[in-house]
Design a protein around this motif. Structure first.
Motif, PDB file in Angstrom:
ATOM      1  N   GLU A  80       0.838  -1.198   0.000  1.00 46.96           N
ATOM      2  CA  GLU A  80       0.000   0.000   0.000  1.00 46.96           C
ATOM      3  C   GLU A  80       0.876   1.251   0.000  1.00 46.96           C
ATOM      4  O   GLU A  80       1.870   1.332   0.716  1.00 46.96           O
ATOM      5  CB  GLU A  80      -0.917   0.001   1.213  1.00 46.96           C
ATOM      6  CG  GLU A  80      -1.931   1.126   1.188  1.00 46.96           C
ATOM      7  CD  GLU A  80      -2.944   1.026   2.313  1.00 46.96           C
ATOM      8  OE1 GLU A  80      -4.056   1.530   2.126  1.00 46.96           O
ATOM      9  OE2 GLU A  80      -2.623   0.451   3.376  1.00 46.96           O
ATOM     10  N   GLN A  81       0.483   2.229  -0.806  1.00 48.35           N
ATOM     11  CA  GLN A  81       1.207   3.493  -0.869  1.00 48.35           C
ATOM     12  C   GLN A  81       0.957   4.312   0.395  1.00 48.35           C
ATOM     13  O   GLN A  81      -0.165   4.360   0.889  1.00 48.35           O
ATOM     14  CB  GLN A  81       0.761   4.311  -2.075  1.00 48.35           C
ATOM     15  CG  GLN A  81       1.037   3.681  -3.401  1.00 48.35           C
ATOM     16  CD  GLN A  81       0.471   4.526  -4.543  1.00 48.35           C
ATOM     17  OE1 GLN A  81      -0.041   5.617  -4.351  1.00 48.35           O
ATOM     18  NE2 GLN A  81       0.586   3.994  -5.736  1.00 48.35           N
ATOM     19  N   SER A  82       1.988   4.943   0.893  1.00 46.74           N
ATOM     20  CA  SER A  82       1.809   5.761   2.093  1.00 46.74           C
ATOM     21  C   SER A  82       1.059   7.050   1.779  1.00 46.74           C
ATOM     22  O   SER A  82       0.312   7.565   2.608  1.00 46.74           O
ATOM     23  CB  SER A  82       3.161   6.089   2.723  1.00 46.74           C
ATOM     24  OG  SER A  82       3.952   6.814   1.800  1.00 46.74           O
ATOM     25  N   TYR A  88      -2.091   0.571  -4.289  1.00 49.89           N
ATOM     26  CA  TYR A  88      -0.971  -0.352  -4.081  1.00 49.89           C
ATOM     27  C   TYR A  88       0.027  -0.279  -5.234  1.00 49.89           C
ATOM     28  O   TYR A  88      -0.364  -0.122  -6.384  1.00 49.89           O
ATOM     29  CB  TYR A  88      -1.488  -1.792  -3.947  1.00 49.89           C
ATOM     30  CG  TYR A  88      -2.169  -2.047  -2.624  1.00 49.89           C
ATOM     31  CD1 TYR A  88      -1.520  -2.735  -1.615  1.00 49.89           C
ATOM     32  CD2 TYR A  88      -3.455  -1.570  -2.372  1.00 49.89           C
ATOM     33  CE1 TYR A  88      -2.126  -2.949  -0.399  1.00 49.89           C
ATOM     34  CE2 TYR A  88      -4.075  -1.777  -1.155  1.00 49.89           C
ATOM     35  CZ  TYR A  88      -3.403  -2.473  -0.168  1.00 49.89           C
ATOM     36  OH  TYR A  88      -4.002  -2.677   1.046  1.00 49.89           O
ATOM     37  N   ASP A  89       1.303  -0.403  -4.893  1.00 45.74           N
ATOM     38  CA  ASP A  89       2.372  -0.485  -5.889  1.00 45.74           C
ATOM     39  C   ASP A  89       2.880  -1.918  -5.934  1.00 45.74           C
ATOM     40  O   ASP A  89       3.214  -2.495  -4.886  1.00 45.74           O
ATOM     41  CB  ASP A  89       3.545   0.426  -5.507  1.00 45.74           C
ATOM     42  CG  ASP A  89       3.216   1.895  -5.689  1.00 45.74           C
ATOM     43  OD1 ASP A  89       2.471   2.228  -6.628  1.00 45.74           O
ATOM     44  OD2 ASP A  89       3.714   2.714  -4.880  1.00 45.74           O
TER      45      ASP A  89
END
Length: 144
Positions: A80-82, A88-89
């Motif tokens: 998950e991207q902050s 998500y990456d």
């Protein structure tokens, strides 16, 4: 006479032992070697053509081909991207391309993208088929 009895007992024990060793039914289920698995998911096709096993401690991810269907299961592992919760990456992908019983495994000790961050949401996509027709997405908090 004792030698004949000893030979008979030894032969009987050998045959019985051999029968015990070969009597166990062969299993079509593939379970990769390792400890306890924290998460296990299968593809959505009717044959369960692929299974992914995840052990959070050590970030061990193993994808196995569990059906003789001519298709290679694939998986994507994402974080998950902050900056954008819920987005998500993709970190890496796995393909179990060796046919029934084959597995592809990645672990944190492989370094780089395989070392997943602790206390982050991890996305796992598992799919089968050339057009991703048997796909499912799963999530877990990597807390080990």
């Amino acid at each position: 006479m004792r030698n004949k009895i000893a030979a008979l007992v030894a032969t009987t024990a050998f045959v019985a032992g051999g029968a015990l060793l070969t009597a166990a039914p062969a299993s079509a289920a593939v379970d990769p070697p390792g400890g306890s698995w924290d998460h296990t998911w299968t593809t959505t096709d009717s044959r369960n053509g692929g299974t992914i096993y995840i052990e959070e401690n050590g970030d061990v991810v193993s994808l196995c081909d569990t059906a003789s269907d001519g298709l290679a299961p694939r998986a994507t592992i994402s974080v998950e991207q902050s900056s954008v919760p819920g987005a998500y990456d993709t970190r890496y992908t796995l393909t179990a391309s060796g046919g029934l019983g084959s597995c592809a495994t990645a672990r944190a000790s492989d370094g780089g993208t395989h070392n997943l961050p602790e206390n982050w949401s991890i996305g796992v996509g598992i799919y089968l088929g050339p057009n991703y027709q048997y796909s499912s997405q799963h999530y877990y908090l990597n807390d080990h």
